[in-house]
Design a protein around this motif. Structure first.
Motif, mmCIF file in Angstrom:
data_model
loop_
_atom_site.group_PDB
_atom_site.id
_atom_site.type_symbol
_atom_site.label_atom_id
_atom_site.label_comp_id
_atom_site.label_asym_id
_atom_site.label_seq_id
_atom_site.Cartn_x
_atom_site.Cartn_y
_atom_site.Cartn_z
ATOM 1 N N TRP A 3 1.034 -1.228 -0.097
ATOM 2 C CA TRP A 3 0.013 -0.210 -0.031
ATOM 3 C C TRP A 3 0.942 1.292 0.005
ATOM 4 O O TRP A 3 0.548 2.130 -0.658
ATOM 5 C CB TRP A 3 -0.980 0.049 1.396
ATOM 6 C CG TRP A 3 -2.171 -0.588 1.084
ATOM 7 C CD1 TRP A 3 -2.606 -2.115 1.074
ATOM 8 C CD2 TRP A 3 -3.285 -0.098 0.511
ATOM 9 N NE1 TRP A 3 -3.923 -2.310 0.805
ATOM 10 C CE2 TRP A 3 -4.362 -1.113 0.505
ATOM 11 C CE3 TRP A 3 -3.745 1.225 0.227
ATOM 12 C CZ2 TRP A 3 -5.646 -0.824 0.109
ATOM 13 C CZ3 TRP A 3 -5.124 1.626 -0.074
ATOM 14 C CH2 TRP A 3 -6.203 0.333 -0.109
ATOM 15 N N ARG A 4 2.029 1.314 0.932
ATOM 16 C CA ARG A 4 2.756 2.405 0.730
ATOM 17 C C ARG A 4 3.578 2.655 -0.540
ATOM 18 O O ARG A 4 3.543 3.891 -0.963
ATOM 19 C CB ARG A 4 3.923 2.533 1.915
ATOM 20 C CG ARG A 4 4.543 3.537 2.132
ATOM 21 C CD ARG A 4 5.430 3.353 3.511
ATOM 22 N NE ARG A 4 6.371 2.219 3.282
ATOM 23 C CZ ARG A 4 7.432 1.959 4.189
ATOM 24 N NH1 ARG A 4 7.716 2.630 5.254
ATOM 25 N NH2 ARG A 4 8.304 0.998 3.836
ATOM 26 N N LEU B 39 -1.676 -0.298 10.067
ATOM 27 C CA LEU B 39 -0.787 0.614 9.514
ATOM 28 C C LEU B 39 -1.257 0.913 8.126
ATOM 29 O O LEU B 39 -1.000 2.017 7.579
ATOM 30 C CB LEU B 39 0.626 -0.233 9.285
ATOM 31 C CG LEU B 39 1.488 -0.536 10.387
ATOM 32 C CD1 LEU B 39 2.621 -1.373 10.179
ATOM 33 C CD2 LEU B 39 1.924 0.823 11.186
ATOM 34 N N VAL B 40 -2.088 0.046 7.237
ATOM 35 C CA VAL B 40 -2.704 0.436 6.010
ATOM 36 C C VAL B 40 -3.588 1.541 6.328
ATOM 37 O O VAL B 40 -3.649 2.577 5.633
ATOM 38 C CB VAL B 40 -3.415 -0.700 5.536
ATOM 39 C CG1 VAL B 40 -4.342 -0.334 4.246
ATOM 40 C CG2 VAL B 40 -2.234 -2.024 5.158
ATOM 41 N N PHE B 41 -4.411 1.443 7.256
ATOM 42 C CA PHE B 41 -5.567 2.634 7.520
ATOM 43 C C PHE B 41 -4.921 3.749 8.168
ATOM 44 O O PHE B 41 -5.427 5.003 8.055
ATOM 45 C CB PHE B 41 -6.513 1.999 8.571
ATOM 46 C CG PHE B 41 -7.292 1.025 7.872
ATOM 47 C CD1 PHE B 41 -8.323 1.523 6.765
ATOM 48 C CD2 PHE B 41 -7.607 -0.263 8.547
ATOM 49 C CE1 PHE B 41 -8.921 0.427 6.279
ATOM 50 C CE2 PHE B 41 -8.341 -1.488 7.844
ATOM 51 C CZ PHE B 41 -9.195 -0.785 6.792
ATOM 52 N N LYS B 42 -3.872 3.768 8.570
ATOM 53 C CA LYS B 42 -3.140 4.991 9.354
ATOM 54 C C LYS B 42 -2.843 6.151 8.167
ATOM 55 O O LYS B 42 -2.298 5.838 7.228
ATOM 56 C CB LYS B 42 -1.906 4.768 9.841
ATOM 57 C CG LYS B 42 -1.045 5.895 10.622
ATOM 58 C CD LYS B 42 0.085 5.352 11.415
ATOM 59 C CE LYS B 42 0.658 6.818 12.153
ATOM 60 N NZ LYS B 42 1.971 6.298 12.836
ATOM 61 N N ASP B 43 -3.423 7.321 8.269
ATOM 62 C CA ASP B 43 -3.164 8.332 7.381
ATOM 63 C C ASP B 43 -3.831 8.132 5.961
ATOM 64 O O ASP B 43 -3.187 8.867 4.920
ATOM 65 C CB ASP B 43 -1.763 8.585 7.501
ATOM 66 C CG ASP B 43 -1.287 9.274 8.740
ATOM 67 O OD1 ASP B 43 -1.949 9.712 9.499
ATOM 68 O OD2 ASP B 43 -0.065 8.909 9.277
ATOM 69 N N LEU B 44 -4.460 7.227 5.812
ATOM 70 C CA LEU B 44 -5.148 6.657 4.417
ATOM 71 C C LEU B 44 -5.830 7.915 3.915
ATOM 72 O O LEU B 44 -6.955 8.035 4.761
ATOM 73 C CB LEU B 44 -5.813 5.347 4.416
ATOM 74 C CG LEU B 44 -6.292 4.687 3.053
ATOM 75 C CD1 LEU B 44 -4.947 4.310 2.447
ATOM 76 C CD2 LEU B 44 -7.175 3.669 3.542
ATOM 77 N N ARG C 161 -10.082 4.511 1.083
ATOM 78 C CA ARG C 161 -10.796 3.682 2.267
ATOM 79 C C ARG C 161 -11.705 2.487 1.977
ATOM 80 O O ARG C 161 -11.549 1.454 2.601
ATOM 81 C CB ARG C 161 -11.431 4.760 3.346
ATOM 82 C CG ARG C 161 -11.837 3.995 4.633
ATOM 83 C CD ARG C 161 -12.341 5.111 5.468
ATOM 84 N NE ARG C 161 -10.995 5.805 6.105
ATOM 85 C CZ ARG C 161 -10.306 5.169 7.245
ATOM 86 N NH1 ARG C 161 -10.860 4.041 7.792
ATOM 87 N NH2 ARG C 161 -9.251 5.886 7.607
ATOM 88 N N PRO C 162 -12.598 2.740 1.157
ATOM 89 C CA PRO C 162 -13.380 1.725 0.627
ATOM 90 C C PRO C 162 -12.700 0.581 0.229
ATOM 91 O O PRO C 162 -12.976 -0.517 0.483
ATOM 92 C CB PRO C 162 -14.239 2.399 -0.496
ATOM 93 C CG PRO C 162 -14.253 3.898 -0.219
ATOM 94 C CD PRO C 162 -13.098 4.012 0.512
#
Length: 327
Positions: free
Chosen positions: A190-191, A234-239, A244-245
């Motif tokens: 993701w990053r 970690l994926v959701f952090k600051d996403l 998000r969906p």
């Protein structure tokens, strides 16, 4: 000058490491270096690796006295790498002859930050090609554009670090979260797609991924599986809101998969896994969770809803009820 660094983490891999290193010797060439990270092995792995000192030019061996886990073992290899590009291989997999040369030619020719490839999944004598989920091949693309749409499989659903090659100048983007002992590739991919500038996918399937190996983390039901939740935090952090969906659907699908395989856990660990899962699901938008559940098989949707009974009805249930009320 080193063109390509190949990082190979291995722990207690005496059954397969000779196959892996033999395949690397058939890929060796000028400008290639091979960094094997022996992550605290207590079997014959170290002796087997040492036996390849004369057969594998460019071999460097790093040894961890005690295991640190796949993420930090890869990070140690990255820190030792000197190549313009870097790729990964797990110690129980192998490469087709000439694959690395073609991999370097692909990223050299395209000039992008990273290139992803297909791979061959191996189960006993069975071989199945798994394609990276990107239809456009051999073209330089925007990594962020390859995260969506939310409702279909995209490049963030294909997290395998070994299915690709990366410019080492990406620096910290290539490092894995060392706190994780499983699912470390999820926040990593993701990053990479959120922050790198360019990427491409090529039709090259030279990695043979050995599946269902006893002792691999995909088969083990110990406390390391709880790191799945840390990974998605970690994926959701600051996403960004636009992603998000997709992240919710990604998480819910994998959570349902783990619940389906819950028999590998002890009763106590399963209870902790379910408790952590319920807590995390309740931090997510309920409508997105319900939409995700509606896309699952009936069995997996039921498992997710048993975890969080107060979820709103799935959209297709509401549609059916609306039709019944108006008929």
């Amino acid at each position: 000058m080193i063109t390509l660094s190949v990082v190979v983490p291995v722990r207690d891999g005496e059954r397969f490491i000779a196959d892996a290193l033999t395949s690397l010797s058939r890929n060796a060439g000028p400008g290639f270096e091979f960094i094997v990270v022996n992550d605290g092995s207590v079997d014959a792995t170290g002796d087997i690796v040492d036996d390849f000192a004369d057969d594998l030019p460019g071999l460097t061996v790093l040894r961890n006295p005690a295991p640190v886990g796949l993420a930090d073992a890869r990070n140690a290899g990255l820190s030792a790498a000197t190549g313009r590009y870097v790729t990964f291989m797990d110690g129980d997999d192998w490469l087709a002859p000439g694959y690395l040369e073609r991999l370097v030619a692909a990223i050299d020719g395209l000039g992008c930050d990273f290139v992803r490839t297909d791979h061959v999944q191996v189960e006993g004598r069975k071989r199945v090609v798994h394609r990276a989920p990107q239809a456009r091949r051999g073209a330089v693309l925007d990594p962020r554009a390859a995260i969506l749409p939310a409702g279909v499989r995209t490049m963030v659903d294909y997290p395998y670090a070994w299915a690709g090659v990366y410019r080492r100048s990406l620096g910290d983007l290539l490092h894995f979260p060392g706190s994780l002992h499983t699912a470390e590739d999820r926040p990593w991919i993701w990053r990479l797609h959120r922050e790198a500038a360019t990427f491409a996918v090529v039709s090259l399937a030279g990695v043979f991924y050995r599946r269902l190996v006893p002792g691999s983390l995909t088969q083990v039901g110990d406390e390391r599986q709880l790191h799945f939740f840390d990974a998605f935090e970690l994926v959701f952090k600051d996403l960004e809101p636009e992603f998000r969906p997709k992240a919710v659907r990604n998480f819910c699908a994998l959570l349902a998969h783990h619940l389906h395989l819950g028999d590998r856990f002890t009763p106590g660990l399963r209870a902790r896994f379910e408790e952590r899962g319920a807590q995390m699901v309740r931090t997510l938008p309920p409508e997105l969770v319900a939409e995700s559940a509606a896309r699952m098989s009936a069995e997996r949707e039921a498992a997710l809803r048993a975890l969080v009974p107060d979820l709103p009805p799935s959209p297709h249930v509401r549609v059916r009820r609306d039709r019944e009320e108006t008929s």
